[in-house]
Scaffold this motif. Sequence first.
Motif, PDB file in Angstrom:
ATOM      1  N   VAL A  40       0.886  -1.156   0.000  1.00 12.78           N
ATOM      2  CA  VAL A  40       0.000   0.000   0.000  1.00 12.78           C
ATOM      3  C   VAL A  40       0.924   1.207   0.000  1.00 12.78           C
ATOM      4  O   VAL A  40       1.811   1.312   0.857  1.00 12.78           O
ATOM      5  N   VAL A  41       0.748   2.106  -0.967  1.00 12.18           N
ATOM      6  CA  VAL A  41       1.616   3.275  -1.101  1.00 12.18           C
ATOM      7  C   VAL A  41       0.788   4.544  -0.981  1.00 12.18           C
ATOM      8  O   VAL A  41      -0.343   4.605  -1.447  1.00 12.18           O
ATOM      9  N   GLY A  42       1.359   5.547  -0.326  1.00 11.05           N
ATOM     10  CA  GLY A  42       0.633   6.796  -0.140  1.00 11.05           C
ATOM     11  C   GLY A  42       1.563   7.931   0.208  1.00 11.05           C
ATOM     12  O   GLY A  42       2.795   7.772   0.219  1.00 11.05           O
ATOM     13  N   THR A  43       0.949   9.061   0.511  1.00 12.41           N
ATOM     14  CA  THR A  43       1.719  10.260   0.817  1.00 12.41           C
ATOM     15  C   THR A  43       1.219  10.918   2.096  1.00 12.41           C
ATOM     16  O   THR A  43       0.101  10.673   2.552  1.00 12.41           O
ATOM     17  N   VAL A  44       2.088  11.769   2.627  1.00 11.28           N
ATOM     18  CA  VAL A  44       1.716  12.756   3.632  1.00 11.28           C
ATOM     19  C   VAL A  44       1.752  14.080   2.861  1.00 11.28           C
ATOM     20  O   VAL A  44       2.804  14.717   2.761  1.00 11.28           O
ATOM     21  N   PRO A  45       0.616  14.465   2.240  1.00  5.02           N
ATOM     22  CA  PRO A  45       0.609  15.669   1.401  1.00  5.02           C
ATOM     23  C   PRO A  45       0.577  16.930   2.275  1.00  5.02           C
ATOM     24  O   PRO A  45      -0.277  17.075   3.147  1.00  5.02           O
TER      25      PRO A  45
END
Length: 187
Positions: free
Chosen positions: A46-51
């Motif tokens: 699972v890949v994501g960001t802290v935008p």
Amino acid sequence: MNRRPPFKFCSACGHLVEFRIPEGDTRERHICPSCGTIHYQNPRNVVGTVPIWQDRVLLCRRAIEPRLGFWTLPAGFMEIGETTGEGAARETLEEAGAEVEIGALFSMLNVPHVHQVHIFYLADMRSPEFAAGEESLEVRLFTEPEIPWDDIAFPTVAETLRFYFADRAAGRFRMHTHDITRPMLQL
């Protein structure tokens, strides 16, 4: 040993599979006794960001299960043919309508009870423009005191946010790893 969810038929030839340790291996695998195919099952990324926009973090309120209505960082399953950074940027655009500049790898959290690894990157938003995608009910920028901690969807998101705000307060960012060793819905 943590057994994987069973499946019955070989995807190569359709024969019933067996669950046993193949020669030269140390773990039980689904093996086809007819064609010899070993069906490896590995964790999903699972890949994501802290935008980040100025002093705020962008969160999405989930429009889908699991955890419908709860807040999360934009993230999802990595696709074949993309890097973890590309996947994180794609998920941020799809779920939050935000274009980001991918920065440093920030957190990697092992979630073995659901066969996943969650990977989050720091990401600078290119502009303060964002919009809810199909998987989000709403998207909003939050300062640290505004974070809806009681309504965060997943332990990996809560941990990543805690790491982020602690690092920001310390004036330095570093890479974090952590194991989520049991299912937790309450934070």
